[in-house]
Design a protein around this motif. Structure first.
Motif, mmCIF file in Angstrom:
data_model
loop_
_atom_site.group_PDB
_atom_site.id
_atom_site.type_symbol
_atom_site.label_atom_id
_atom_site.label_comp_id
_atom_site.label_asym_id
_atom_site.label_seq_id
_atom_site.Cartn_x
_atom_site.Cartn_y
_atom_site.Cartn_z
ATOM 1 N N VAL A 19 0.843 -1.203 0.000
ATOM 2 C CA VAL A 19 0.000 0.000 0.000
ATOM 3 C C VAL A 19 0.879 1.254 0.000
ATOM 4 N N VAL A 20 1.909 1.248 0.840
ATOM 5 C CA VAL A 20 2.836 2.383 0.911
ATOM 6 C C VAL A 20 3.551 2.566 -0.429
ATOM 7 N N ALA A 21 4.021 1.465 -1.017
ATOM 8 C CA ALA A 21 4.734 1.543 -2.290
ATOM 9 C C ALA A 21 3.812 2.034 -3.403
ATOM 10 N N TYR A 22 2.568 1.544 -3.418
ATOM 11 C CA TYR A 22 1.613 2.017 -4.414
ATOM 12 C C TYR A 22 1.441 3.540 -4.297
ATOM 13 N N ALA A 23 1.190 4.015 -3.081
ATOM 14 C CA ALA A 23 0.968 5.445 -2.865
ATOM 15 C C ALA A 23 2.205 6.259 -3.235
ATOM 16 N N ALA A 24 3.377 5.784 -2.821
ATOM 17 C CA ALA A 24 4.613 6.506 -3.148
ATOM 18 C C ALA A 24 4.853 6.532 -4.652
ATOM 19 N N HIS A 25 4.611 5.401 -5.310
ATOM 20 C CA HIS A 25 4.817 5.324 -6.753
ATOM 21 C C HIS A 25 3.812 6.216 -7.496
ATOM 22 N N ARG A 26 2.565 6.156 -7.090
ATOM 23 C CA ARG A 26 1.492 6.880 -7.785
ATOM 24 C C ARG A 26 1.567 8.390 -7.555
ATOM 25 N N VAL A 28 3.989 10.195 -5.441
ATOM 26 C CA VAL A 28 5.277 10.860 -5.227
ATOM 27 C C VAL A 28 6.151 10.699 -6.469
ATOM 28 N N MET A 29 6.410 9.458 -6.865
ATOM 29 C CA MET A 29 7.285 9.230 -8.014
ATOM 30 C C MET A 29 6.691 9.790 -9.307
ATOM 31 N N HIS A 30 5.374 9.672 -9.459
ATOM 32 C CA HIS A 30 4.713 10.226 -10.643
ATOM 33 C C HIS A 30 4.133 11.605 -10.330
ATOM 34 N N GLY A 31 4.651 12.223 -9.315
ATOM 35 C CA GLY A 31 4.267 13.580 -8.910
ATOM 36 C C GLY A 31 5.527 14.397 -8.721
ATOM 37 N N PRO A 32 5.710 14.954 -7.511
ATOM 38 C CA PRO A 32 6.862 15.825 -7.287
ATOM 39 C C PRO A 32 8.215 15.106 -7.369
ATOM 40 N N GLY A 33 8.229 13.790 -7.241
ATOM 41 C CA GLY A 33 9.477 13.035 -7.331
ATOM 42 C C GLY A 33 9.810 12.550 -8.728
ATOM 43 N N SER A 136 -1.188 0.935 -13.275
ATOM 44 C CA SER A 136 -0.603 -0.122 -12.467
ATOM 45 C C SER A 136 0.633 0.341 -11.699
ATOM 46 N N PHE A 137 0.427 0.754 -10.458
ATOM 47 C CA PHE A 137 1.511 1.292 -9.642
ATOM 48 C C PHE A 137 1.979 0.345 -8.548
ATOM 49 N N GLY A 138 1.327 -0.795 -8.383
ATOM 50 C CA GLY A 138 1.724 -1.746 -7.359
ATOM 51 C C GLY A 138 2.832 -2.658 -7.844
#
Length: 171
Positions: A19-26, A28-33, A136-138
């Protein structure tokens, strides 16, 4: 804490990390990161890419929890949780970097429906080269490929990667 409770916490942490990785990927990584993650949606030149810094960033909570549980008296819950985060990182590395992106050579061919689904979903995620439009971010769970393909089509194939000279069939 008893061993069974510790193992339960360890396994629960691995599941929670999806869940954390999905949220970070969706978000953060595909946002400000994106400034780091965009290297991962391009062809890699060399052994490393800027996106690899995320492995170090995500290792910090694991190291802090294990260190604090062992040395600062936080308790065994911190050790089990830190170990669960580290285990998720190892699963991620094995699946994502070794099996999908073949950053380490191997001859593994997925045979199970689960592994085929996860690999195809991740490849559909990498069909895009922009921070928007990906699906698919998981990493441990993914929707059916038909659902992901329909979503890419619904979005008008926004951000879809153009074939490179290395992936384009010869004319």
């Amino acid at each position: 804490m008893t061993w069974p409770v510790g193992i339960f916490l360890f396994l629960l942490t691995i599941l929670a990390m999806e869940v954390v990785a999905y949220a970070a990927h969706r978000w953060v990584m595909h946002g400000p990161g994106w400034f780091l993650h965009k290297s991962h949606h391009r062809e890699r030149e060399g052994l490393f890419e800027a996106n690899d810094l995320y492995a170090l960033i995500f290792a910090i909570p694991s190291v802090l929890l294990i260190h604090s549980g062992v040395n600062l008296g936080w308790g065994s819950w911190a050790i089990w949780t830190g170990a669960g985060i580290a285990a998720y990182g190892a699963i991620y590395f094995g699946f994502h970097d070794v099996i999908v992106h073949r950053r380490v050579g191997h001859r593994y061919l997925p045979r199970s429906a689960y592994m085929k689904r996860i690999i195809q979903a991740h490849r559909l995620h990498h069909a895009t080269e922009t921070k928007d439009g990906s699906v698919s971010f998981g990493f441990i769970w993914a929707p059916r490929p038909q659902v992901l393909k329909a979503e890419l089509a619904r979005r008008g194939h926004a951000g879809i990667r153009t074939p490179s000279a290395r992936t384009r069939p010869e004319a």
